[in-house]
Design an enzyme around this catalytic site. Sequence first.
Site, PDB file in Angstrom:
ATOM      1  N   HIS A 160       0.824  -1.201   0.000  1.00  0.00           N
ATOM      2  CA  HIS A 160       0.000   0.000   0.000  1.00  0.00           C
ATOM      3  C   HIS A 160       0.863   1.258   0.000  1.00  0.00           C
ATOM      4  O   HIS A 160       1.582   1.508   0.979  1.00  0.00           O
ATOM      5  CB  HIS A 160      -0.890   0.007   1.246  1.00  0.00           C
ATOM      6  CG  HIS A 160      -1.812  -1.160   1.348  1.00  0.00           C
ATOM      7  ND1 HIS A 160      -2.124  -1.770   2.554  1.00  0.00           N
ATOM      8  CD2 HIS A 160      -2.508  -1.833   0.404  1.00  0.00           C
ATOM      9  CE1 HIS A 160      -2.976  -2.764   2.340  1.00  0.00           C
ATOM     10  NE2 HIS A 160      -3.215  -2.826   1.039  1.00  0.00           N
TER      11      HIS A 160
ATOM     12  N   GLN B 226       4.296  -0.524   4.367  1.00  0.00           N
ATOM     13  CA  GLN B 226       5.067  -1.695   4.807  1.00  0.00           C
ATOM     14  C   GLN B 226       4.133  -2.872   5.091  1.00  0.00           C
ATOM     15  O   GLN B 226       4.215  -3.528   6.121  1.00  0.00           O
ATOM     16  CB  GLN B 226       5.927  -1.343   6.018  1.00  0.00           C
ATOM     17  CG  GLN B 226       6.917  -0.231   5.706  1.00  0.00           C
ATOM     18  CD  GLN B 226       7.495   0.421   6.935  1.00  0.00           C
ATOM     19  OE1 GLN B 226       7.405  -0.106   8.024  1.00  0.00           O
ATOM     20  NE2 GLN B 226       8.102   1.590   6.760  1.00  0.00           N
ATOM     21  N   HIS B 227       3.257  -3.129   4.112  1.00  0.00           N
ATOM     22  CA  HIS B 227       2.257  -4.191   4.193  1.00  0.00           C
ATOM     23  C   HIS B 227       2.514  -5.248   3.118  1.00  0.00           C
ATOM     24  O   HIS B 227       1.595  -5.741   2.481  1.00  0.00           O
ATOM     25  CB  HIS B 227       0.851  -3.606   4.011  1.00  0.00           C
ATOM     26  CG  HIS B 227       0.434  -2.671   5.095  1.00  0.00           C
ATOM     27  ND1 HIS B 227      -0.635  -1.799   4.968  1.00  0.00           N
ATOM     28  CD2 HIS B 227       0.925  -2.481   6.351  1.00  0.00           C
ATOM     29  CE1 HIS B 227      -0.776  -1.106   6.082  1.00  0.00           C
ATOM     30  NE2 HIS B 227       0.161  -1.496   6.939  1.00  0.00           N
ATOM     31  N   THR B 228       3.747  -5.628   2.924  1.00  0.00           N
ATOM     32  CA  THR B 228       4.121  -6.452   1.779  1.00  0.00           C
ATOM     33  C   THR B 228       3.512  -7.854   1.844  1.00  0.00           C
ATOM     34  O   THR B 228       3.593  -8.540   2.852  1.00  0.00           O
ATOM     35  CB  THR B 228       5.647  -6.580   1.681  1.00  0.00           C
ATOM     36  OG1 THR B 228       6.222  -5.289   1.861  1.00  0.00           O
ATOM     37  CG2 THR B 228       6.057  -7.124   0.330  1.00  0.00           C
TER      38      THR B 228
END
Length: 509
Positions: A296, A449-451
């Site tokens: 995101h 940092q939602h990988t």
Amino acid sequence: MRRPDVLVVGAGGGGAALAARLSEDEDREVLVLEAGPVPRHPSGFPPGLLDARLVPGARPGHAFVRSYAVHLTPERPYSVPRGRILGGSTTVNGGYFIRARREDFDRWAAEADDPFWSYERVLPFLRSLENDLDLGSGPLHGDRGPVRIRRTDLRHPAAEAFRAAAEELGFPEEADKNAQDAPGFGPVPSNAVDGERINTGLAYLLDVLDRPNLTVLGGRTVRAVTVSRGRATGVVVERGGRRSTVEAGEIVLCAGSFASPHLLHLSGIGPAKDLERLGIPVVQGLPSVGAAIGDHPQIVLECTPRRPMDGPSGSWLGGALHLSSSGGEHEGDLEILQSLLPLSALVAGTTTAPGAPLAFLASVQTPRRSGGLRTESADPEVPPRIDYGYLETPDDRRRLREAVRATAALAATDAFGEISSGLLEPGPETLGDDHALDRWIHSRLGTSQHTCGTVPLGSAVDAYGRVHGLSGLRVADTSILPTAPLRGPAATAVLVGELIAHAIRHEPG
């Protein structure tokens, strides 16, 4: 040590939950290998690491964070942190613990071609993993799970102003963001309780480390999975510069969306031509491993405060507003998240920064895959090339403009004007010009940092995390989610561990 039945690589969001659940069966020997340290007691975590008013991952060079160099766009390099200690990134993140949406689960179930991932099937696991201190037990929530959940306190002046601003603009209240109600403004469900970040190490493992069938070892970096005749047989482990092989009945990778695909590549599992070029013997050709990333894009917008305000008492998080982008395809795909600490304080690791701007984190959470992770050397010390592929399409840019403009509209309300004199930037001229706003956004582009999605369900693993074409090898972290969910994935990372543990314990085959 006896030969483990299951060897878990990584003690983070998924790995801690998986190991704890598997070791409930006394006849199953479980070994967990964690690259970072493994404190055996809450007091073993360094001071400040569990302080929910801080975000250790936001501090450059933090001792318990591994930073990955990435490119958000070809011209926008960035550094992305991952936790390197018991609890993994749940130890260093913001404590945001919002469930994925029904739409996410149903989409993943379709990609996995298995109802195991549907919302109706996962809801009992969502209930059983939590102890909801606000709502207790009910059709949607549990009160006996290991992860304590409390919603953020909205009595801080900045949170009260945000709530009033959202109401002024006509957004609905969304009191429980872990239900499936219409998106709107509400407090953030968090695994932060009484000012302490309850990471998955605390929640799942510390109380069960004395189980005779569970061993959790820190300071062990796994370098490769060993495979013989189509079956994973063990892992190559490095400790203090020395390598050894540990054999096990089954291997489960829970190293995260960067480390798990990289480890698979180094083990000869991934895009065959790329691996051959690096001199890595191909064990199983799986082109989708590392082929794309779901995440995101995010922008930090800052507002000038009218007066000094006290720092937060329990968590850095204030309220959150979810609204829908103009495309209308995904309900609530834009998020405006409030920080009760200035950005400068988060980066410095302090709980006060008198006079510093107030911060909003505006992000686009539309499910989308782009970019990719490419291994560039057979040497495990050489990091992979990670590209996010942000802002590639007109719709990408439109949605992020909408998120920024929505944040600007909130800052301009009379309600928010009670505590703030407005946005620092962008100014009205930039906000009113699409091209100028695109340039401003690109110069400040970040990531939530939602990988996810680097070892996706369907094309790389089946619904139970089993790697296609091999036996004895699974993946159980957010890398298996084909796309990032419409909410941050921390809660879903824990759910993945619960689901794969259930599959190992109960599912046929």
